[in-house]
Design an enzyme around this catalytic site. Structure first.
Site, PDB file in Angstrom:
ATOM      1  N   GLY A   5      -6.747  12.127  15.563  1.00  0.00           N
ATOM      2  CA  GLY A   5      -7.331  11.378  14.452  1.00  0.00           C
ATOM      3  C   GLY A   5      -6.413  11.323  13.240  1.00  0.00           C
ATOM      4  N   THR A   6      -5.741  12.411  12.965  1.00  0.00           N
ATOM      5  CA  THR A   6      -4.854  12.461  11.796  1.00  0.00           C
ATOM      6  C   THR A   6      -3.781  11.386  11.901  1.00  0.00           C
ATOM      7  OG1 THR A   6      -5.226  14.826  11.545  1.00  0.00           O
ATOM      8  CG2 THR A   6      -3.233  13.936  10.525  1.00  0.00           C
TER       9      THR A   6
ATOM     10  N   ASN B 228     -17.478  14.602   7.984  1.00  0.00           N
ATOM     11  CA  ASN B 228     -17.334  15.826   8.777  1.00  0.00           C
ATOM     12  C   ASN B 228     -18.067  17.016   8.174  1.00  0.00           C
ATOM     13  OD1 ASN B 228     -15.000  14.983   7.065  1.00  0.00           O
ATOM     14  ND2 ASN B 228     -14.433  17.129   7.280  1.00  0.00           N
TER      15      ASN B 228
ATOM     16  N   GLN C 183     -15.766  11.721  13.706  1.00  0.00           N
ATOM     17  CA  GLN C 183     -16.976  12.536  13.862  1.00  0.00           C
ATOM     18  C   GLN C 183     -18.134  11.747  14.468  1.00  0.00           C
ATOM     19  OE1 GLN C 183     -17.312  15.699  13.632  1.00  0.00           O
ATOM     20  NE2 GLN C 183     -15.433  16.278  12.561  1.00  0.00           N
TER      21      GLN C 183
ATOM     22  N   HIS D  80     -10.547  15.792  20.857  1.00  0.00           N
ATOM     23  CA  HIS D  80     -11.032  17.181  20.878  1.00  0.00           C
ATOM     24  C   HIS D  80     -12.395  17.364  20.207  1.00  0.00           C
ATOM     25  CE1 HIS D  80     -10.075  18.830  16.739  1.00  0.00           C
ATOM     26  NE2 HIS D  80      -9.310  17.755  16.707  1.00  0.00           N
TER      27      HIS D  80
ATOM     28  N   THR E 229       7.415   9.331  24.839  1.00  0.00           N
ATOM     29  CA  THR E 229       6.808   9.481  26.166  1.00  0.00           C
ATOM     30  C   THR E 229       5.381   9.999  26.009  1.00  0.00           C
ATOM     31  OG1 THR E 229       8.968   9.923  27.080  1.00  0.00           O
ATOM     32  CG2 THR E 229       7.072  10.599  28.419  1.00  0.00           C
TER      33      THR E 229
ATOM     34  N   CYS F 117     -10.493  22.420   8.152  1.00  0.00           N
ATOM     35  CA  CYS F 117      -9.076  22.197   7.860  1.00  0.00           C
ATOM     36  C   CYS F 117      -8.705  22.739   6.490  1.00  0.00           C
ATOM     37  CB  CYS F 117      -8.747  20.705   7.883  1.00  0.00           C
ATOM     38  SG  CYS F 117      -9.430  19.860   9.285  1.00  0.00           S
TER      39      CYS F 117
HETATM   40  N1  PLP Z   1     -11.139  12.697  10.545  1.00  0.00           N
HETATM   41  C1  PLP Z   1     -12.228  13.476  10.505  1.00  0.00           C
HETATM   42  C2  PLP Z   1     -13.483  12.970   9.876  1.00  0.00           C
HETATM   43  C3  PLP Z   1     -12.172  14.769  11.042  1.00  0.00           C
HETATM   44  O1  PLP Z   1     -13.255  15.551  10.985  1.00  0.00           O
HETATM   45  C4  PLP Z   1     -10.971  15.218  11.627  1.00  0.00           C
HETATM   46  C5  PLP Z   1     -10.859  16.594  12.156  1.00  0.00           C
HETATM   47  O2  PLP Z   1     -11.408  17.524  11.651  1.00  0.00           O
HETATM   48  C6  PLP Z   1      -9.879  14.343  11.664  1.00  0.00           C
HETATM   49  C7  PLP Z   1     -10.011  13.084  11.120  1.00  0.00           C
HETATM   50  C8  PLP Z   1      -8.585  14.750  12.269  1.00  0.00           C
HETATM   51  O3  PLP Z   1      -8.574  14.567  13.657  1.00  0.00           O
HETATM   52  P1  PLP Z   1      -7.509  15.356  14.561  1.00  0.00           P
HETATM   53  O4  PLP Z   1      -7.878  16.799  14.506  1.00  0.00           O
HETATM   54  O5  PLP Z   1      -7.648  14.737  15.919  1.00  0.00           O
HETATM   55  O6  PLP Z   1      -6.160  15.088  13.966  1.00  0.00           O
END
Ligand code: PLP
Length: 391
Positions: A74-75, A156, A184, A209, A245, A331
């Site tokens: 997601g990041t 989140n 989420q 994940h 890759t 995080c």
């Molecule tokens: N966006 C939200 C709302 C999240 O809760 C999270 C992870 O906690 C992320 C993005 C980041 O996703 P990833 O851990 O796959 O980088």
């Protein structure tokens, strides 16, 4: 082995055994180890596996397989949208505007703030006491004709949902590229990229994940009309938007986890809601304040504070008592500042410092919730007694 009860499913979820099984052939010396770009049988098998996963992910999110850009999570998907779209915009008339909600995850907020440091005008859209985008402030943001907008589908920390369809429709007249972080939301509620796309949404981030898939895989679902530049250039993988890759095993796991959602969503939501209600009832009896109570929220998320009890201290005590819960966003647990989400919702800093998040999952039961409430009651009683003695 001592296994604490896991109540932190918004941070991550345990890997489903069926997902692991699907991944194993691509992690071993069996036929799946090839490079998907190779023009031989080993390569073709890996490519086929990725193609299948692309279809599974697209089907779960209501997108077309050609709209799926695999990323490391997601990041990266959020960064790709914000920085990638910005890189594709010719400066033209300055200043350039972008808008994000004030409650975004740091992986939206930080790239947006990076653009602000480069000269963009950033509007952080205010939210109400429930964490929903404030209509007047949103209208003000739109009046500046932002080139890009990002508003998360589900928060989140609080679990609060936004009416993305309506917000995207309103953004149409401003001509903005509209993105939502749905990390989420996937797997916790019905959502459909195609329908939101028809309303005016152009991109959506998701992550493996959070849905019992592996860490290190995610995707940006992307309307092909968006002019976007890659963050990582190279051999031109993922339609030139993400070279390197492919992480075949993780992508295969993501696909399988998406496929499993079909049954999980149908069965799971009512069970989660019943557990959430049980939990909230008990918390209110203990005098807790539940944030965003009454707002439309994710069925698994409860975010609360007990007046005069520090969130970090409580999380530590609960950890020792056998419960894995979070204080604020996982995080940013190393960050002693109170949650920016709660602050944006107008919660006083002192109360926000008490915030504890419980995010339920399919493995949780009513008995676990009942035991937890009794342990929490004892813990809070002892902490309050200690404070009273110290005072
Ligand atoms: N966006 C939200 C709302 C999240 O809760 C999270 C992870 O906690 C992320 C993005 C980041 O996703 P990833 O851990 O796959 O980088």
């Amino acid at each position: 082995m001592f296994a604490p009860v896991y109540f932190d499913n918004n941070a991550t979820t345990p890997l489903d055994k069926r997902v692991l099984e699907a991944m194993l052939p691509y992690l071993s010396d069996q036929a799946g180890f090839g490079n998907p770009s190779s023009r031989h049988d080993y390569g073709r098998r890996a490519r086929q596996a990725i193609d299948e996963a692309r279809q599974q992910v697209a089907a779960a999110a209501g997108a077309d397989p050609t709209e799926v850009v695999f990323t490391s999570g997601g990041t990266e998907a959020n960064n790709l949208f914000i920085k990638g779209v910005a890189a594709g915009i010719k400066p033209g008339a300055l200043p350039l505007h972008l808008a994000i909600s004030a409650i975004e995850h740091p992986c939206v907020r930080e790239p947006a703030r990076e653009l602000a440091r480069q000269g963009w005008q950033l509007h952080e859209i205010a939210v109400d006491n429930f964490g929903r985008v404030d209509e007047d402030d949103y209208a003000q943001a739109l009046a500046r004709k932002p080139r890009l907008i990002s508003v998360m589908l589900a928060n989140n920390e609080t679990g609060t949902l936004q009416d993305i369809s309506k917000l995207a429709q309103q953004a149409l007249a401003a001509g903005s590229w509209f993105h939502t972080d749905a990390v989420q939301a996937l797997g916790k509620l019905e959502m459909n990229f195609r329908e939101l796309n028809a309303a005016g949404l152009h991109a959506m981030s998701i992550s493996a994940h959070k849905i019992s898939g592996p860490k290190g895989a995610g995707a940006l679902l992307l309307d092909k009309r968006v002019d976007i530049r890659p963050l990582i250039a190279g051999g031109g993988h993922e339609r030139g938007l993400r070279s390197g890759t492919e992480n075949v095993a993780a992508i295969v796991g993501f696909g399988r986890a998406c496929e499993l959602l079909r049954t999980r969503l149908a069965q799971g939501t009512a069970e989660l809601l019943a557990l959430r209600e049980q939990l909230e009832h008990g918390l209110l009896q203990l005098g807790a304040i539940i944030f965003a109570l009454g707002a439309e929220r994710l069925p698994n998320t409860v975010y609360f504070a007990l007046p005069d009890i520090d969130g970090e201290t409580l999380v530590g005590k609960l950890d020792r008592a056998g419960y894995a819960v979070a204080s604020g966003a996982a995080c940013s647990s190393a960050n002693p500042e109170p949650s920016h989400v709660l602050r944006a919702m107008g919660v006083a800093a002192e109360l926000a410092r008490g915030a504890v998040r419980i995010s339920l999952g399919s493995a949780n039961s009513a008995a676990q919730v009942a035991d937890f409430l009794s342990v929490l009651g004892d813990t809070v009683f002892k902490l309050r007694r200690m404070t009273a003695l110290a005072g």
